[in-house]
Design an enzyme around this catalytic site. Structure first.
Site, PDB file in Angstrom:
ATOM      1  N   TYR A  12      -1.499   0.145  10.600  1.00 46.48           N
ATOM      2  CA  TYR A  12      -1.675  -0.588   9.200  1.00 46.48           C
ATOM      3  C   TYR A  12      -0.565  -0.597   8.255  1.00 46.48           C
ATOM      4  O   TYR A  12      -0.110  -1.461   7.622  1.00 46.48           O
ATOM      5  CB  TYR A  12      -3.128  -0.276   8.600  1.00 46.48           C
ATOM      6  CG  TYR A  12      -3.231  -0.530   7.163  1.00 46.48           C
ATOM      7  CD1 TYR A  12      -3.621  -1.799   6.852  1.00 46.48           C
ATOM      8  CD2 TYR A  12      -3.175   0.238   6.144  1.00 46.48           C
ATOM      9  CE1 TYR A  12      -3.784  -2.115   5.765  1.00 46.48           C
ATOM     10  CE2 TYR A  12      -3.338   0.000   4.965  1.00 46.48           C
ATOM     11  CZ  TYR A  12      -3.605  -1.263   4.429  1.00 46.48           C
ATOM     12  OH  TYR A  12      -3.768  -1.512   3.061  1.00 46.48           O
ATOM     13  N   THR A  20       0.920  -1.367  -0.007  1.00 45.07           N
ATOM     14  CA  THR A  20       0.098  -0.160   0.059  1.00 45.07           C
ATOM     15  C   THR A  20       0.876   1.155  -0.155  1.00 45.07           C
ATOM     16  O   THR A  20       2.095   1.131   0.525  1.00 45.07           O
ATOM     17  CB  THR A  20      -0.901  -0.023   1.216  1.00 45.07           C
ATOM     18  OG1 THR A  20      -1.564   1.240   1.300  1.00 45.07           O
ATOM     19  CG2 THR A  20      -0.354  -0.339   2.404  1.00 45.07           C
TER      20      THR A  20
HETATM   21  N1  LIG Z   1      -8.556  -1.205  -0.768  1.00 47.65           N
HETATM   22  C1  LIG Z   1      -7.834  -0.363  -1.061  1.00 47.65           C
HETATM   23  O1  LIG Z   1      -7.861   0.671  -1.374  1.00 47.65           O
HETATM   24  C2  LIG Z   1      -6.263  -1.064  -0.921  1.00 47.65           C
HETATM   25  C3  LIG Z   1      -5.320   0.038  -0.808  1.00 47.65           C
HETATM   26  C4  LIG Z   1      -4.005  -0.474  -0.560  1.00 47.65           C
HETATM   27  C5  LIG Z   1      -3.812  -1.869  -0.192  1.00 47.65           C
HETATM   28  N2  LIG Z   1      -4.912  -2.784  -0.194  1.00 47.65           N
HETATM   29  C6  LIG Z   1      -4.648  -4.153   0.288  1.00 47.65           C
HETATM   30  O2  LIG Z   1      -5.228  -4.966  -0.763  1.00 47.65           O
HETATM   31  C7  LIG Z   1      -5.830  -6.161   0.039  1.00 47.65           C
HETATM   32  C8  LIG Z   1      -7.155  -6.515  -0.471  1.00 47.65           C
HETATM   33  O3  LIG Z   1      -7.887  -5.452   0.138  1.00 47.65           O
HETATM   34  P1  LIG Z   1      -9.448  -5.359  -0.026  1.00 47.65           P
HETATM   35  O4  LIG Z   1      -9.832  -4.193   0.140  1.00 47.65           O
HETATM   36  O5  LIG Z   1      -9.656  -6.216  -0.898  1.00 47.65           O
HETATM   37  O6  LIG Z   1      -9.996  -6.004   1.377  1.00 47.65           O
HETATM   38  P2  LIG Z   1     -10.984  -7.002   1.891  1.00 47.65           P
HETATM   39  O7  LIG Z   1     -11.257  -6.765   3.401  1.00 47.65           O
HETATM   40  O8  LIG Z   1     -12.197  -6.675   1.052  1.00 47.65           O
HETATM   41  O9  LIG Z   1     -10.649  -8.442   1.791  1.00 47.65           O
HETATM   42  C9  LIG Z   1      -9.488  -9.000   2.461  1.00 47.65           C
HETATM   43  C10 LIG Z   1      -9.863 -10.365   2.839  1.00 47.65           C
HETATM   44  O10 LIG Z   1      -9.040 -11.001   3.525  1.00 47.65           O
HETATM   45  C11 LIG Z   1      -9.593 -12.135   4.164  1.00 47.65           C
HETATM   46  N3  LIG Z   1      -8.821 -12.301   5.526  1.00 47.65           N
HETATM   47  C12 LIG Z   1      -8.485 -11.479   6.466  1.00 47.65           C
HETATM   48  N4  LIG Z   1      -7.683 -12.138   7.161  1.00 47.65           N
HETATM   49  C13 LIG Z   1      -7.515 -13.418   7.013  1.00 47.65           C
HETATM   50  C14 LIG Z   1      -6.828 -14.679   7.436  1.00 47.65           C
HETATM   51  N5  LIG Z   1      -6.219 -14.286   8.510  1.00 47.65           N
HETATM   52  N6  LIG Z   1      -6.947 -15.714   6.848  1.00 47.65           N
HETATM   53  C15 LIG Z   1      -7.543 -15.872   5.499  1.00 47.65           C
HETATM   54  N7  LIG Z   1      -8.463 -14.627   5.253  1.00 47.65           N
HETATM   55  C16 LIG Z   1      -8.196 -13.722   5.780  1.00 47.65           C
HETATM   56  C17 LIG Z   1     -11.186 -11.482   4.705  1.00 47.65           C
HETATM   57  O11 LIG Z   1     -12.046 -12.488   4.952  1.00 47.65           O
HETATM   58  C18 LIG Z   1     -11.274 -10.669   3.192  1.00 47.65           C
HETATM   59  O12 LIG Z   1     -12.009 -11.672   2.407  1.00 47.65           O
HETATM   60  C19 LIG Z   1      -5.264  -5.878   1.436  1.00 47.65           C
HETATM   61  O13 LIG Z   1      -4.227  -6.705   1.958  1.00 47.65           O
HETATM   62  C20 LIG Z   1      -5.268  -4.610   1.897  1.00 47.65           C
HETATM   63  O14 LIG Z   1      -4.062  -4.313   2.639  1.00 47.65           O
HETATM   64  C21 LIG Z   1      -6.120  -2.321  -0.286  1.00 47.65           C
END
Ligand SMILES: NC(=O)c1ccc[n+]([C@@H]2O[C@H](COP(=O)([O-])OP(=O)(O)OC[C@H]3O[C@@H](n4cnc5c(N)ncnc54)[C@H](O)[C@@H]3O)[C@@H](O)[C@H]2O)c1
Length: 329
Positions: free
Chosen positions: A144, A120
């Site tokens: 985070y 991120t």
């Molecule tokens: N959404 C954004 O704008 C953004 C920006 C930068 C980075 N990210 C990164 O992208 C990734 C996905 O983000 P997102 O928005 O899709 O999040 P999200 O919360 O929609 O998806 C995360 C998924 O991980 C699963 N999860 C969490 N902990 C777990 C574990 N211990 N074991 C198994 N499954 C687990 C959750 O059930 C969920 O389905 C994350 O790592 C986040 O840090 C997202």
């Protein structure tokens, strides 16, 4: 197994992971979703098997790796809310860092296939200058962001020790949804600006603007929004890059264009054809005025550049999802 092979997708029931699964399947890979459904949805897993498991459960992870023998791993699973990470840092270090260490150990024992990590822009903290490139100092300002940076360090160490090839894709603000409406963004609570405004437009509720006296043309913060399908394309390119021996490193994924909060509001109002009520609240600590990413490295190493950088397109896809496919939010 599909033509191009199995890819293990942790967090594939979540927002970005599910979109990547759709693109992986279209590209001939079989996505194998490993998700504990703590924040994801069974109904978002449509393009391959779902293994309900926690990445911190080493025995289950090994069993899944042995069963599917993936040719690569895409690691999305994490907790993702900055505010929650400030309130509950141990939860974030445990799930994002500790559990990832367990996953990594199992992946290394499995032969260390290419590993694509969801990092991120939060690892940069407050930018010293914009646009931000990958060499900008890594100074995250919340748990985070630190949890993500620690994983990048773990990956570099694993590369040194075991040759694990890795890429950390550093997303700026992921936005938009699948244009077909098969899947979309479903965070609860929602913390991302575009869905917050779209939902306010649908419900007739009021949106808070945190500060309108920043040093920007209209006084509101400027951010870089990148369509989730552009992110998905980059993941597949990153997997191929590592498979052909590309150097392990961090790579920004951004639009390279910034839009202010007021520009996003105006765009949502135009696309939805509805006015959105706003109120001005105080600035939030730690919010930089402008955050825009530089993406020369993604272009050079992956041959990637965003195709859906237009804000209106991103808003239209989000609106389509919320209005037609997720009416209950
Ligand atoms: N959404 C954004 O704008 C953004 C920006 C930068 C980075 N990210 C990164 O992208 C990734 C996905 O983000 P997102 O928005 O899709 O999040 P999200 O919360 O929609 O998806 C995360 C998924 O991980 C699963 N999860 C969490 N902990 C777990 C574990 N211990 N074991 C198994 N499954 C687990 C959750 O059930 C969920 O389905 C994350 O790592 C986040 O840090 C997202």
């Amino acid at each position: 197994m599909s033509d191009a092979g199995n890819v293990l997708v942790t967090g594939g029931a979540g927002f970005i992971g599910s979109h990547v699964c759709k693109r992986l399947a279209a590209a001939g890979y079989q996505p194998i979703v490993l998700d504990n459904l703590s924040r994801g949805f069974r109904s978002s897993v449509k393009w391959g098997p779902l293994e309900v498991a926690d990445i911190g459960d080493g025995a289950r992870v090994r069993e899944i790796l042995n069963r599917y023998r993936p040719i690569g791993v895409m690691h999305f699973s994490a907790f993702t809310s900055v505010g929650e990470s400030v309130q509950q840092p141990a939860l974030y270090y445990s799930n994002n860092v500790g559990a990832t260490a367990v996953l990594l150990q199992a992946v290394i024992e499995h032969g260390a296939p290419p590993f694509v990590f969801s990092s991120t822009a939060a690892i940069y903290g407050n930018p010293a200058s914009v646009p931000v490139d990958e060499d900008h100092p890594h100074r995250p300002i919340n748990p985070y962001g630190r949890s993500k940076l620690y994983v990048e360090h773990m990956l570099a160490d694993a590369n040194q020790a075991s040759g694990l090839p890795w890429v950390a894709l550093r997303y700026f603000n992921a936005a938009g949804c699948d244009p077909d409406g098969e899947i979309g963004e479903r965070h609860d609570p929602e913390t991302h600006l575009i869905p917050i405004i779209v939902r306010a437009a649908l419900k007739g509720s009021t949106v808070s603007i945190f500060g309108d006296d920043y040093d920007t043309p209209d006084g509101t913060c400027i951010r870089d929004y990148i369509h989730v399908n552009d992110l998905a394309d980059a993941h597949i390119l990153a997997l191929k890059y590592l498979a052909r021996g590309g150097k392990s490193c961090g790579i920004n994924l951004a639009n390279s264009k910034g839009f202010s909060v007021r520009e996003v509001l105006a765009t949502v109002e135009r696309v939805c054809g509805r006015p959105v009520a706003v109120k001005i609240d105080p600035r939030r600590p730690g919010d930089p005025a402008v955050l825009i990413g530089k993406t020369e490295r993604a272009k050079e190493l992956l041959g990637w550049s965003p195709k859906r950088s237009d804000l209106e397109l991103q808003v239209r896809d989000a609106w389509n999802w919320y209005e037609n496919f997720l009416p209950s939010v």
